[in-house]
Structure formats: structure tokens, C-alpha cells
Design an enzyme around this catalytic site. Structure first.
Site, PDB file in Angstrom:
ATOM      1  N   LYS A  70     -13.969  -0.104   1.576  1.00 21.46           N
ATOM      2  CA  LYS A  70     -13.781   0.191   2.994  1.00 21.46           C
ATOM      3  C   LYS A  70     -15.152   0.202   3.669  1.00 21.46           C
ATOM      4  O   LYS A  70     -15.891   1.194   3.591  1.00 21.46           O
ATOM      5  CB  LYS A  70     -13.047   1.515   3.155  1.00 21.46           C
ATOM      6  N   ASP A  96      -7.820   2.945  -3.719  1.00 21.77           N
ATOM      7  CA  ASP A  96      -8.194   3.088  -2.313  1.00 21.77           C
ATOM      8  C   ASP A  96      -8.670   4.517  -2.077  1.00 21.77           C
ATOM      9  O   ASP A  96      -9.868   4.773  -1.973  1.00 21.77           O
ATOM     10  CB  ASP A  96      -7.008   2.732  -1.419  1.00 21.77           C
ATOM     11  N   GLU A 124      -1.209  -0.773  -4.083  1.00 22.00           N
ATOM     12  CA  GLU A 124      -2.400   0.002  -3.751  1.00 22.00           C
ATOM     13  C   GLU A 124      -2.056   1.484  -3.707  1.00 22.00           C
ATOM     14  O   GLU A 124      -1.044   1.881  -3.129  1.00 22.00           O
ATOM     15  CB  GLU A 124      -2.932  -0.466  -2.394  1.00 22.00           C
ATOM     16  N   CYS A 142      -7.828  -0.800  10.245  1.00 18.22           N
ATOM     17  CA  CYS A 142      -7.238  -1.535  11.365  1.00 18.22           C
ATOM     18  C   CYS A 142      -7.873  -1.123  12.693  1.00 18.22           C
ATOM     19  O   CYS A 142      -7.692  -1.790  13.711  1.00 18.22           O
ATOM     20  CB  CYS A 142      -5.734  -1.301  11.409  1.00 18.22           C
ATOM     21  N   GLN A 157     -10.301  -1.379  -3.122  1.00 14.56           N
ATOM     22  CA  GLN A 157     -10.543  -1.672  -1.713  1.00 14.56           C
ATOM     23  C   GLN A 157     -11.880  -1.066  -1.300  1.00 14.56           C
ATOM     24  O   GLN A 157     -12.092   0.147  -1.393  1.00 14.56           O
ATOM     25  CB  GLN A 157      -9.456  -1.140  -0.774  1.00 14.56           C
ATOM     26  N   ASP A 183       0.857  -1.189   0.000  1.00 18.91           N
ATOM     27  CA  ASP A 183       0.000   0.000   0.000  1.00 18.91           C
ATOM     28  C   ASP A 183       0.890   1.236   0.000  1.00 18.91           C
ATOM     29  O   ASP A 183       1.439   1.626   1.027  1.00 18.91           O
ATOM     30  CB  ASP A 183      -0.903  -0.011   1.232  1.00 18.91           C
TER      31      ASP A 183
END
Length: 230
Positions: free
Chosen positions: A145, A121, A87, A175, A143, A52
Site C-alpha cells: 500500500k 494486506d 486477500e 481507492c 499488497q 478481498d
């Protein structure tokens, strides 16, 4: 031993220490990851190496896409024979600019014959954003989210939009989520079959992988039990 399909999803957020002014430190790191896999896991384990960049490749090259392409080539060469995903290699100031840059960079990758996959992203935050990236074919994978999308049904629709558009779906998030949201993600994944699911929460490895795999195992076992009882 635990084996995951993609690793390490390393976040590149310190340019002097993790990239260097020309990206050479990131290339060295990618080569080190490859060598660790080979040393510890054997020839039958072939994960995708996922980095990333958080826009850092664009930062060091002032968003010169030709130079970004050069570092993508170096990264792909460093991790062979493993597949590579990068990413958010660049980060622009608007959704439209981000889509245009990612689509152009993806065209460059194809023209050069590279196999690295580009993952969207930043600026792919809402369901409308994700549909815009899919419609523009501006990424190989997006991605999704889940916290940003605001509801479970939006996450489901986002995965399905990617699948309809032929774009890889990465059911991800943050996270900083909870164990409950991670377990919900597993059930969304079992229902929609994205290409990849983020192990979460936390910045560690084993705890998040354990939580995600255990929830998936429980759900599959319960489904098998119900089918057998019919």
C-alpha cells in the site's frame, strides 16, 4: 474491449449480504463472476479472480482455520478453470498473530493440494511489516500500500523485498488516492516489475484502468522513442 489480468478485487465488507453465515453467498458470487467472464469474454481470456475478504472469512468461522480452508476450497471449485486469489481471509489482533494465522492457513492450502493464493494486506503496512511477512513466507502475495509506506523509495524497496523472497508483489494502495499518485505508481511498477498493479483511484473500473494503462502506454512510448533516437 479492455482486459485486465485480475478482477474484480471485490471488497467483502457486508457479511449478511455478501457472505451469509456459512460463506455460501460469496461462493455464489464467485461462480457468477466466472459465468460472466465466460459469457462476455470468450475462452481466450483467463484472468485471476481476486476477492478481498477483509478478514470476513475468519469472522464467520471465529478464526477456525480448518473451516476457513473449507470455504477456500468451495471458492476455488466455484471459479474453475480460473485462478483464484483471496486477500486477507482472516484478520487477527496483532502482526505476529496475523503472520502465524496466514502462514498456518497457507500450509493447510498446500497440504490439501489447493491452488488458491493467499494475499496479505492487513498488518502488512510498513516496509518492516512487509519484510516480516516475506521472511515468514506467510502469503503468496503481499499488497504493498504505497500511501501507508510513506515514500516512493519505501515502495520500491517493498517490491524488491517481495521479489527476493519469492513472494508475489501487488503494488496497490487506496481507492482514495489521486490521479497523480496513481501515475507515480505506474512508474514505480515499470521500474520494479511487480506481479500486479492496482488500477486507481476510485471505486469504479474503467476510469482507473484507463488512467493506469494510458500512463503506462505513454511512458513506454517515450522510452521507445528515446532508444530509437540514440
Amino acid at each position: 474491449a479492455r482486459r485486465v489480468a485480475s478482477l474484480p478485487h471485490a471488497l467483502v465488507d457486508n457479511i449478511p449480504e455478501q457472505l451469509g453465515s456459512d460463506g455460501s453467498k460469496l461462493v455464489q458470487y464467485a461462480r457468477w463472476v466466472k459465468e460472466r467472464i465466460q459469457a462476455l469474454a470468450g475462452a481466450d481470456y483467463r484472468p485471476t479472480i481476486h476477492l478481498d475478504a477483509h478478514g470476513a472469512l475468519g469472522q464467520i468461522f471465529d478464526n477456525n482455520l480448518g473451516k476457513v480452508l473449507g470455504i477456500l476450497y468451495a471458492l476455488e471449485s466455484a471459479v474453475k478453470p480460473y485462478p483464484l486469489r483471496v486477500e486477507c481471509p482472516v484478520m487477527l489482533a496483532s502482526r505476529e498473530a496475523q503472520i502465524d494465522a496466514m502462514r498456518t492457513l497457507r500450509d493447510y492450502v498446500r497440504a490439501r493440494g489447493l491452488r488458491v493464493q493467499l494475499v496479505a494486506d492487513e498488518w502488512a503496512n510498513t516496509l518492516d511489516d512487509i519484510r516480516a511477512f516475506v521472511d515468514a513466507q506467510a502469503a503468496d502475495m503481499i499488497q504493498i500500500k504505497m500511501p501507508d509506506l510513506g515514500s516512493v523509495h519505501n515502495a520500491v524497496d517493498a517490491v524488491l523485498a517481495c521479489k527476493r523472497g519469492g513472494v508475489g508483489a501487488f503494488l496497490g494502495g487506496s481507492c482514495a488516492e489521486t490521479d497523480l499518485s496513481a501515475r507515480v505508481s505506474v512508474h514505480v511498477a515499470l521500474a520494479t516489475r511487480p506481479d500486479m498493479v492496482m488500477a486507481k483511484p476510485g471505486m469504479g473500473v474503467d476510469e482507473a484502468v484507463m488512467l493506469t494503462q494510458n500512463e503506462m502506454g505513454r511512458a513506454l512510448a517515450e522510452m521507445a522513442h528515446r532508444r530509437a533516437a540514440q
